[in-house]
Write an enzyme that holds these catalytic residues in place. Structure first.
Site, short mmCIF file in Angstrom:
data_model
loop_
_atom_site.label_atom_id
_atom_site.label_comp_id
_atom_site.label_asym_id
_atom_site.label_seq_id
_atom_site.Cartn_x
_atom_site.Cartn_y
_atom_site.Cartn_z
N ASP A 41 0.81 -1.22 0.00
CA ASP A 41 0.00 0.00 0.00
C ASP A 41 0.85 1.27 0.00
OD1 ASP A 41 1.01 -0.12 2.54
OD2 ASP A 41 -0.88 0.32 3.56
N ARG A 99 11.85 26.84 0.88
CA ARG A 99 11.30 28.06 0.27
C ARG A 99 10.08 28.57 1.04
NH1 ARG A 99 11.37 25.90 -5.90
NH2 ARG A 99 11.23 23.92 -4.76
N LYS A 195 13.26 40.66 -11.13
CA LYS A 195 12.19 39.90 -11.78
C LYS A 195 10.88 40.06 -11.02
CE LYS A 195 12.87 35.54 -9.29
NZ LYS A 195 13.26 34.13 -9.34
N ARG A 197 7.14 37.84 -10.66
CA ARG A 197 6.53 36.54 -10.95
C ARG A 197 5.03 36.68 -11.17
NH1 ARG A 197 9.51 31.97 -10.37
NH2 ARG A 197 11.39 32.01 -9.07
N ASP A 221 23.25 30.88 -7.86
CA ASP A 221 21.98 30.71 -7.16
C ASP A 221 22.10 29.55 -6.19
OD1 ASP A 221 19.41 31.34 -6.45
OD2 ASP A 221 18.50 30.93 -8.40
N ASP A 225 15.06 25.05 -10.00
CA ASP A 225 13.89 24.17 -10.00
C ASP A 225 13.42 23.93 -11.44
OD1 ASP A 225 11.58 22.76 -9.56
OD2 ASP A 225 10.73 24.15 -8.11
N THR A 226 12.59 24.81 -11.97
CA THR A 226 12.12 24.62 -13.35
C THR A 226 13.04 25.30 -14.36
OG1 THR A 226 10.72 26.60 -13.23
CG2 THR A 226 9.72 24.51 -12.59
N GLY A 228 13.26 28.30 -15.21
CA GLY A 228 12.67 29.41 -15.95
C GLY A 228 13.42 30.72 -15.72
N THR A 229 13.73 31.01 -14.46
CA THR A 229 14.42 32.26 -14.13
C THR A 229 15.82 32.30 -14.70
OG1 THR A 229 13.15 32.58 -12.08
CG2 THR A 229 15.27 33.71 -12.24
#
Length: 313
Positions: A41, A99, A195, A197, A221, A225-226, A228-229
Site C-alpha cells: 500500500d 522556500r 524579476k 513573478r 543561485d 527548480d524549473t 525558468g528564471t
C-alpha cells in the site's frame, strides 16, 4: 580520528545512498546496514541490521520530493533513538520545503518550520546541512546546526575556468548577498536581475541591473527548480552583449521542463553539487561532489573540533 573510529556509524536513506557511499569512502568507513521494507500500500518501515547502542549515528538523507524521503528520514531517526543511539545527527545536504520560510501571503503554512519541528520531535541531536534557501531557517531548530556552503566547491571551479572580464550575476534580488560574496572573493563586478513573478515557477518580466556587454557572466543561485528564471536571465544577458553565460547552483532540483530549457538556452553550462541526484540527460549539466565537504564535517564533529575552517567565504 582513529581512536574515535568505532564511536560513530553512517547510514543512508534510499535515494541519497549514492552520496552516503562517497562520504564513507572519504571517511574510510563502511556504510551502515539499514533495511527499508516496503508494503504493497506504499507504507514502509526501516530497521538497523547492526547494533547502534551508544554510537553517534549520522543519517544521510536529502529531503527532496517526493515526501517519502522526509518520512524515511523521520523513521530512521525514531528507530535510532529507540535502539539507544548516543547521538542522532541528521545529515541533510538538501533541506526541502526551505522556500516556505515565512508567511508571504495570508493563510499559508511555514513549511520549513514544520519540517524543523518534525525532525526535532523525531529526536535529532544535531543537523548538518548545506546552503539553506534562507539562512534564518537555522533558528527554527533548538539543536546545533552546522550550515555548510557549496561555495567551497563552486568557487574553485569558477577560478579554474580562468575567465577574463568575469562578472558574477544574481538571478533575483533575494540572491544578491550570495552573489556579492562570490564577486568579492573573485575580485570582479556584480550584476543583478530584477524579476516579477506571475505565480510560483512562472517569471512575468525581468530586467538586468548592471553592464554585461563584453563580459563572461557566471550566474550564482542556491537552487534551480524549473530553470525558468536562470535561462531567461541567461538569454537576456546574451542579448545584452555578454561574451558567454554560465551558471552555478548548489542544489540540482531540475524538475519538469528544466532540462529541456537549459539545453535550449544561452547557457554554456550549469554546474551543481550532487546534493540531489540528477538522472536526466542534459549535456550542459555538470555535477561536483560535496562528499569530501560533508565527510570532513562529520570527522570534525566526531573529534569535537571546530568546523569554521570549512568555510571558504
Amino acid at each position: 580520528m582513529s581512536e574515535e573510529k568505532n564511536s560513530f556509524l553512517v547510514f543512508s536513506g534510499t535515494n541519497t545512498r549514492y552520496l552516503a557511499e562517497k562520504i564513507c569512502q572519504e571517511l574510510g568507513c563502511p556504510l551502515g546496514n539499514l533495511v527499508v521494507t516496503r508494503f504493497s500500500d506504499g507504507e514502509f518501515a526501516v530497521s538497523y541490521e547492526e547494533s547502534i547502542r551508544g554510537k553517534d549515528v549520522f543519517l544521510v538523507q536529502s529531503t527532496f520530493p517526493n515526501s517519502d524521503n522526509l518520512m524515511e528520514l523521520l523513521l530512521m531517526i525514531d528507530a535510532a533513538k529507540r535502539a539507544s543511539a548516543n547521538h542522532v545527527i541528521a545529515v541533510i545536504p538538501y533541506f526541502g520545503w526551505a522556500r516556505q520560510d515565512r508567511k508571504d501571503k495570508p493563510r499559508v503554512s511555514i513549511g520549513a518550520k514544520l519540517v524543523a519541528d518534525m525532525l526535532s520531535a523525531a529526536g535529532i541531536d544535531r543537523l548538518i546541512t548545506m546552503d539553506l534557501h534562507a539562512d534564518q531557517i537555522q533558528g527554527f531548530f533548538n539543536v546545533p546546526v552546522d550550515h555548510l556552503y557549496a561555495s567551497n566547491i563552486l568557487l574553485p571551479y569558477v577560478q579554474s575556468l580562468h575567465l577574463e572580464d568575469l562578472v558574477i550575476a544574481s538571478p533575483d534580488v533575494g540572491g544578491s548577498k550570495r552573489a556579492n560574496t562570490y564577486a568579492k572573493y573573485l575580485g570582479c563586478s556584480l550584476v543583478l536581475c530584477n524579476k516579477t513573478r506571475a505565480r510560483a515557477n512562472v517569471v512575468e518580466s525581468m530586467q538586468i541591473i548592471g553592464d554585461v556587454k563584453g563580459k563572461n557572466v557566471v550566474i550564482v543561485d542556491d537552487m534551480v527548480d524549473t530553470a525558468g528564471t536562470i535561462t531567461k536571465a541567461a538569454n537576456i544577458m546574451l542579448e545584452g552583449g555578454a561574451k558567454s553565460v554560465r551558471a552555478c547552483a548548489s542544489h540540482c532540483v531540475m524538475s519538469g521542463p528544466a532540462s529541456e530549457r537549459v539545453q535550449n538556452s544561452a547557457l554554456e553550462e550549469i554546474v551543481f553539487t550532487d546534493s540531489i541526484p540528477y538522472t536526466q540527460r542534459c549535456s550542459k549539466v555538470k555535477q561536483l561532489s560535496v562528499a569530501g565537504l560533508f565527510a570532513e564535517t562529520i570527522r570534525r564533529v566526531v573529534d569535537k573540533k571546530s568546523i569554521s575552517s570549512q568555510y571558504l567565504v
